[in-house]
Write an enzyme that holds these catalytic residues in place. Sequence first.
Site, PDB file in Angstrom:
ATOM      1  N   GLU A 145      -2.192  -0.376 -13.358  1.00 31.01           N
ATOM      2  CA  GLU A 145      -3.276  -1.356 -13.507  1.00 31.01           C
ATOM      3  C   GLU A 145      -4.482  -0.700 -14.175  1.00 31.01           C
ATOM      4  OE1 GLU A 145      -4.288  -4.277 -10.556  1.00 31.01           O
ATOM      5  OE2 GLU A 145      -6.408  -3.746 -10.650  1.00 31.01           O
TER       6      GLU A 145
ATOM      7  N   ASP B  68      -5.356   3.284  -5.228  1.00 30.33           N
ATOM      8  CA  ASP B  68      -6.343   2.329  -5.733  1.00 30.33           C
ATOM      9  C   ASP B  68      -7.573   3.031  -6.314  1.00 30.33           C
ATOM     10  OD1 ASP B  68      -7.467  -0.092  -6.275  1.00 30.33           O
ATOM     11  OD2 ASP B  68      -8.071  -0.533  -4.217  1.00 30.33           O
TER      12      ASP B  68
END
Length: 514
Positions: free
Chosen positions: A297, A186
Site C-alpha cells: 500500500e 502499518d
Amino acid sequence: MTNKVDKQAAAAWLEQAVAKGVVVNSVPAAGAAAARELLFPGSLATVGRDSLALVKLGGSPAAPCLAVFGPNGGRFAGAFVKAAGAAARFCALDHGNANRLRKVLPFTAPSRLGGEPVTIGLGDRLGLASPGHLRLVAGRAAAPVLAQQSVRELNLTNRTYEDVLDAATWAVFQEGYRRPWGADGDHLKSADWVQTAVKLGYTMITADVSDSIRKDFDTAAESAVLEAYGKLPASRRAELEGRYLPLAVSLDTGEKIGFDRPQLARIVLVYLDALDAAEQLYRAGVKAGGGATFDFELSIDETATPTLPAAHVFAATEMKLRDVPLFSVAPRFIGEFQKGIDYVGDAAAFERSFRTHAAIARHFGYRISVHSGSDKFTVFPIVGRETRKLFHLKTAGTNWLQALEVICEKEPDYFRQLYACALKTFPAARQYYHITPDMTNVPPAESLTPEGLRGLLANADTRQVLHVTYGEMLRDAEVNRRIYAILEANIEAYWKSVERHIGRHLDSLGVGGR
Ligand code: ZN
C-alpha cells in the site's frame, strides 16, 4: 502477555476433562456441552495423528494455552502431563509455538488478500479484540487484516511485531477461522522496518512516505514552484514532460485527467522524492521476502492539502513504470478524518472527489484505502457505493474505545480514574495525532455521575481525549495490569462490544453476508 504452563493446573484440567467426557482416550471429543467451559470448541483441529485445542487452563478465557493430544506433541514446546488415563502436552502461547502452529495449520498464518474485494484493517491495540472481529467477519463479505500496527503504536503500547502477529494467530486458532486474513506492517517509513515485518511473515506493507512529501511546495506560489522546477536537470524535466503533458487518462466516470506544465511542476516537486522512497521500501521488502510476499500500500495521506486527481494519476503511473504493483493507495481526502469520531466536513464535496479517486484506482487496478476509518458513518455509504465495494478501510483505535466502554460498564469507578489520567496526559499525547476537540466540552472527572461517565464515550470531544491517550495509560505498569485484568474477566462482553461496533461499520458500508 505470554502465560506459563502450570503442570499442576494442567493435570487438574485433564482430570476434569476426562470426568466430563471432554477428553476420551487422550483425544478431545468435540461437541460435548461440557467442552464449552473447558476449551474453545472452534479451535479443535487435527494434524496427522495429533489433535490440537485451545484450552482454558486457568479458568480465565483470555489466558488459555495450547493442548496437543497425540504422539507428535513434542513439536510444540510445553509440559507433558498425564492424568486420569489421558495425556497431553500443554504449551504456552509464545512466539515459538505460534511459529510452529502457523506451519502445521496454515490457516493460522496471514496471507495476501488481493482476491478479496473488501478488506478491513482492525488493528488490535491490546491484542484481545480479534476473536470479536472474527465472529463478525465470519458471516460477512469482508476479509480482516487482524494484525496492523505502526511503529509508533508499537512503542506506545510496549508491544513487538512478533507479539502483534502471534495474538492474531492465536485468535484465528481459537475461533477456527479458516478464511484468509492479513497482517499489515502499518505506516512503515524505513527499509529496516519493512524487512523486519516481511521476515516475520507480515503479508501487507503500508509504505508511509509522508516525510519525503514536499509539503512546502504543496502550497507555494506558482512562481516559486516554476523556479524550483527549473533547477531540476533538463533531461529529467524533458523525460517527465514527454511522459505527462500528452497524457489524458479517461476514467469510467467520463472524466479525463490531464496535466499542464505548472501543475506537473508542482506535482513533481511535491511527490517525486516520496515515490522514489516508496519504490525503495518495496524493493527492500521483496529482498527480505525473496519475492513479493506481501500486498503493497502506498500511503500519501499526510499532506497539507487534499490529493488532486492529477497527483494521484502521477503516483500510480510512476509506480507502474517502476514495476511496483499496488494493492492499495491512500490519498488524502477532502474534509477531516480524525480519530474515533465521524467525518468532519462537506459530505457532498467529499463524494464528488472520492468518486474520482475511486475511478482512478479502478483504472490502474488497485483499491482505495481509507485511513482513520473508524466511526466515519456519514461517508461510509459513499465509500461502499463509489468504490463498487472494492476498498480497504483501516480502523484501529476504535477497539480501544470499546475496551473503555466495557470498563465503564463493569468498573465505573476505575473508568473515572482512567479518564482523569487521560485528561492529565492529553497535552502530551495529542501531539502525535491530528485532532481538534473542543476542550470547553471536556468536563473534569470528579463531577461526573455514572450517566455522565457513560456519556464520555458518546461525546466526540471526550472520545478523542480518551482515544489518543492509550499509550500513556498502557505504559503505566499498574494501570496496564488492571486494564487487562478487567477485560480478561469480561472478555465475552468485550468481544460482543467490538463485534457490534464494527458490525455497524460494515452495515453502513453496505457490506452484507457472503
Ligand atoms: Zn494514514
